[in-house]
Design an enzyme around this catalytic site. Structure first.
Site, PDB file in Angstrom:
ATOM      1  N   LEU A 135       0.884  -1.156   0.000  1.00  0.00           N
ATOM      2  CA  LEU A 135       0.000   0.000   0.000  1.00  0.00           C
ATOM      3  C   LEU A 135       0.926   1.211   0.000  1.00  0.00           C
ATOM      4  CD1 LEU A 135      -3.040   0.618   0.126  1.00  0.00           C
ATOM      5  CD2 LEU A 135      -2.867   0.632   2.614  1.00  0.00           C
ATOM      6  N   ASP A 136       0.734   2.134  -0.934  1.00  0.00           N
ATOM      7  CA  ASP A 136       1.616   3.286  -1.077  1.00  0.00           C
ATOM      8  C   ASP A 136       1.830   4.001   0.252  1.00  0.00           C
ATOM      9  OD1 ASP A 136       1.867   2.831  -3.743  1.00  0.00           O
ATOM     10  OD2 ASP A 136       0.583   4.477  -4.399  1.00  0.00           O
ATOM     11  N   PRO A 137       3.031   4.563   0.482  1.00  0.00           N
ATOM     12  CA  PRO A 137       3.254   5.363   1.701  1.00  0.00           C
ATOM     13  C   PRO A 137       2.230   6.484   1.869  1.00  0.00           C
ATOM     14  CG  PRO A 137       5.348   4.891   0.652  1.00  0.00           C
ATOM     15  CD  PRO A 137       4.281   4.398  -0.288  1.00  0.00           C
TER      16      PRO A 137
END
Length: 342
Positions: free
Chosen positions: A49-51
């Site tokens: 999951l993207d930062p």
């Protein structure tokens, strides 16, 4: 200078933790933090999951890591905000603005664009993504200023709902809610929406609200987890078979359980099923996953005897419901004596 983190004594931990990943933290950093808090020996997450994204991140511990692929393949649900009129180098708010256009968009145009982006659509993975090429993540090439060729691929947008309450604001934007297949890039979807509307756009917020059967209702944040006692943290774990709740259930007696755990196929009056969760009847235990074809139970992913014993000990120690697939049958039961034959 940060003080070195204290060493902890690792231990076998089995189950699934639904983490509400915070903004700015990578999936791996979140995993390592939770692993440290639980003192777990073995752990893995179920896809990045993207930062800059928040929301549901299932973390698998111990035996649960054997079934993590099921979550990688599951549908996902997201909520996001697409800022219109500004296109960035990364497709989100972290990048530099590379194009600015006026926004003259009607609700009818938004509806038409959403219809075009619903169903099976083709996406080209963004350069700022964790997708690997020659063993290296695309974002590593992007940060070095290198553009590499990416193959377009089909994904499925099952639901695409918009909220136009911000459309006429000083910084026009559209809130979106999307249910999609694995491999969908919501940043790319936001950019495509902006292009279809003729003004461009980028994501300013992204939150995953569900993955498969898991949603935010049972998720816990890292600060909350940090504030808990060790017993409370363990109580947050879902059973290993929370990853198998959509599987058919098969029970085996002791002799067949032993043979199944050794990898042997078993015969029985079972209907064909592509996904089966297999349990031993006595003592009650999850053995693994399988499929049934032509009356044969064919092993897929198996727990080993040590994992089964450790799960039993963990069940006794926490008193938590051990198997979601058997909810109602086991919740009030006490742990049976563990057979040395498993």
């Amino acid at each position: 200078m940060n003080a070195p983190r204290a060493r902890v004594a690792r231990r076998p931990v089995h189950g699934v933790l639904l983490l509400d990943k915070p903004l700015g933290l990578s999936s791996n950093d979140a995993l390592q933090k939770a692993k440290w808090l639980l003192r777990a020996e073995k752990a893995g997450h179920t896809g990045t999951l993207d930062p800059l994204a928040t929301g549901v991140l299932p973390l698998c511990f111990g035996a649960a890591t054997k079934f993590s692929q099921l979550q990688l393949d599951a549908d996902k649900c997201y909520e996001a905000v697409v800022r219109l009129g500004l296109k960035t180098s990364t497709g989100d708010a972290e990048g530099e603005v590379i194009n600015e256009r006026p926004v003259h968009v009607t609700p009818q145009e938004v509806a038409a664009a959403v219809r075009r982006l619903t169903g099976v659509v083709t996406q080209t993975p963004p350069m700022y993504s964790a997708l690997k090429k020659d063993g290296k993540a695309l974002y590593e090439y992007a940060r070095a200023g290198i553009e590499v060729e990416r193959a377009a691929r089909e994904v499925t947008i099952r639901e695409f709902v918009v909220d136009l309450s911000l459309l006429e604001s000083a910084e026009p934007a559209i809130k979106i809610r999307v249910t999609c297949s694995k491999g969908t890039y919501i940043r790319t979807l936001g950019e495509d929406l902006g292009e279809l509307l003729g003004c461009g756009g980028h994501l300013t917020a992204l939150r995953r609200t569900a993955t498969g059967s898991f949603d935010l209702s049972r998720s816990v944040s890292l600060p909350t987890l940090e504030a808990m006692t060790e017993t409370q943290r363990m109580a947050c774990l879902l059973p290993v078979d929370a990853l198998l709740v959509e599987h058919q259930v098969v029970h085996l007696d002791v002799p067949n359980s032993q043979r199944f755990l050794s990898g042997l196929r078993r015969r029985g009056a079972w209907a064909d099923a592509p996904q089966v969760a297999v349990y031993a009847e006595a003592p009650l235990a999850l053995l693994g996953s399988a499929r049934v074809l032509g009356g044969e139970l064919i092993p897929d992913r198996l727990l080993n005897p040590l994992e089964i014993k450790q799960l039993h000990v963990q069940w006794q120690a926490t008193g938590a419901e051990p198997f979601l697939n058997l909810a109602g049958q086991t919740a009030a039961a006490s742990p049976p004596a563990l057979s040395s034959t498993l």
